[in-house]
Write an enzyme that holds these catalytic residues in place. Structure first.
Site, mmCIF file in Angstrom:
data_model
loop_
_atom_site.group_PDB
_atom_site.id
_atom_site.type_symbol
_atom_site.label_atom_id
_atom_site.label_comp_id
_atom_site.label_asym_id
_atom_site.label_seq_id
_atom_site.Cartn_x
_atom_site.Cartn_y
_atom_site.Cartn_z
ATOM 1 N N ASN A 111 44.604 27.921 48.336
ATOM 2 C CA ASN A 111 43.935 28.871 47.451
ATOM 3 C C ASN A 111 42.432 28.890 47.730
ATOM 4 O OD1 ASN A 111 44.305 30.704 45.188
ATOM 5 N ND2 ASN A 111 43.180 29.217 43.974
ATOM 6 N N VAL B 173 43.229 39.386 47.414
ATOM 7 C CA VAL B 173 44.208 38.302 47.304
ATOM 8 C C VAL B 173 43.678 37.480 46.126
ATOM 9 C CG1 VAL B 173 45.242 36.294 48.427
ATOM 10 C CG2 VAL B 173 44.749 38.352 49.772
ATOM 11 N N PRO B 174 44.234 37.730 44.937
ATOM 12 C CA PRO B 174 43.573 37.333 43.687
ATOM 13 C C PRO B 174 43.639 35.849 43.332
ATOM 14 C CG PRO B 174 45.658 38.368 43.205
ATOM 15 C CD PRO B 174 45.467 38.457 44.706
ATOM 16 N N CYS B 175 42.935 35.042 44.085
ATOM 17 C CA CYS B 175 42.891 33.606 43.795
ATOM 18 C C CYS B 175 42.193 33.339 42.464
ATOM 19 C CB CYS B 175 42.240 32.837 44.936
ATOM 20 S SG CYS B 175 40.606 33.418 45.396
ATOM 21 N N HIS B 176 41.434 34.317 41.948
ATOM 22 C CA HIS B 176 40.790 34.135 40.639
ATOM 23 C C HIS B 176 41.815 34.075 39.511
ATOM 24 C CE1 HIS B 176 41.130 38.533 41.087
ATOM 25 N NE2 HIS B 176 41.224 38.565 39.766
#
Length: 162
Positions: free
Chosen positions: A115, A124-127
Site C-alpha cells: 500500500n 489507486v485509492p490507498c487513502h
C-alpha cells in the site's frame, strides 16, 4: 525508449505531479511545493485527461477514473493495488480486510508495505485503507491529506444521495 512527460495540478490539498508516457500515466504523487509548474510542450492527451479527471474528482463530479495507468511493482503489489481499486468510493477497508480478501490473513504487513509503495495516489485509492481499529494510519501524502480525501468522498456521496 519511451519519453517521460510531466504535468502538474494545483489541488485543494497541494500540488500533484503526474508523470507518464504518451500512452499511460505512471505516477500521481503530491509534491511539497506551493505552485504547480507550467506545462511542458507536447503534453500527451493521457496526462491531460488524468489532470482533468482529477479536477472533476476534486469538484465532486467524478468517482472513478478511465484513463490508462500502469505502475511497476511485484506481482503481490499489483494484487494489493487491484484490491484497492475495488474499495467503493467513500468507503474504507483495513489492511487486514485486504489480506483476507487475498486469502492470506497473515499478510497484513506485506499489504501495508505494498500500500505504501503505491505511486498512483487517489486513482489507486490507498487513502481508503485504515487501521483495524478504525484509526487513520500512514499515508505517503500525509495523514491530513488522507483525512481530507476521506471527508471529501463522504461529503460527495452524501450530496449525491440527496
Amino acid at each position: 525508449m519511451n519519453k517521460n512527460y510531466k504535468v502538474e495540478l494545483k489541488s485543494p490539498i497541494g500540488v500533484i505531479e503526474i508523470l507518464g508516457t504518451k500512452t499511460v500515466v505512471q505516477s500521481i504523487l503530491f509534491v511539497d511545493r506551493e505552485k504547480a509548474v507550467e506545462d511542458q510542450e507536447d503534453i500527451p492527451s493521457v496526462l491531460l485527461d488524468c489532470r482533468d479527471q482529477l479536477l472533476e474528482y476534486f469538484n465532486g463530479k467524478r468517482q472513478t477514473f478511465t484513463f490508462p495507468f500502469k505502475s511497476s511493482g511485484t506481482p503481490f503489489q499489483h494484487t494489493v493495488w487491484n484490491s484497492l481499486i475495488d474499495i467503493p468510493f467513500a468507503e474504507t477497508a483495513s489492511y487486514r480486510d485486504i489480506a483476507i480478501s487475498l486469502q492470506n490473513e497473515k499478510a497484513v504487513r506485506a499489504v501495508g508495505n505494498a500500500n505504501g509503495k503505491n505511486k498512483l495516489s487517489i486513482v489507486v485509492p490507498c487513502h481508503r485503507i485504515i487501521g483495524s481499529s478504525g484509526k487513520l494510519t500512514g499515508y505517503a501524502g500525509g495523514l491530513w491529506r488522507k483525512e481530507w480525501l476521506l471527508h471529501h468522498e463522504k461529503k460527495v456521496k452524501e450530496t449525491r444521495l440527496v
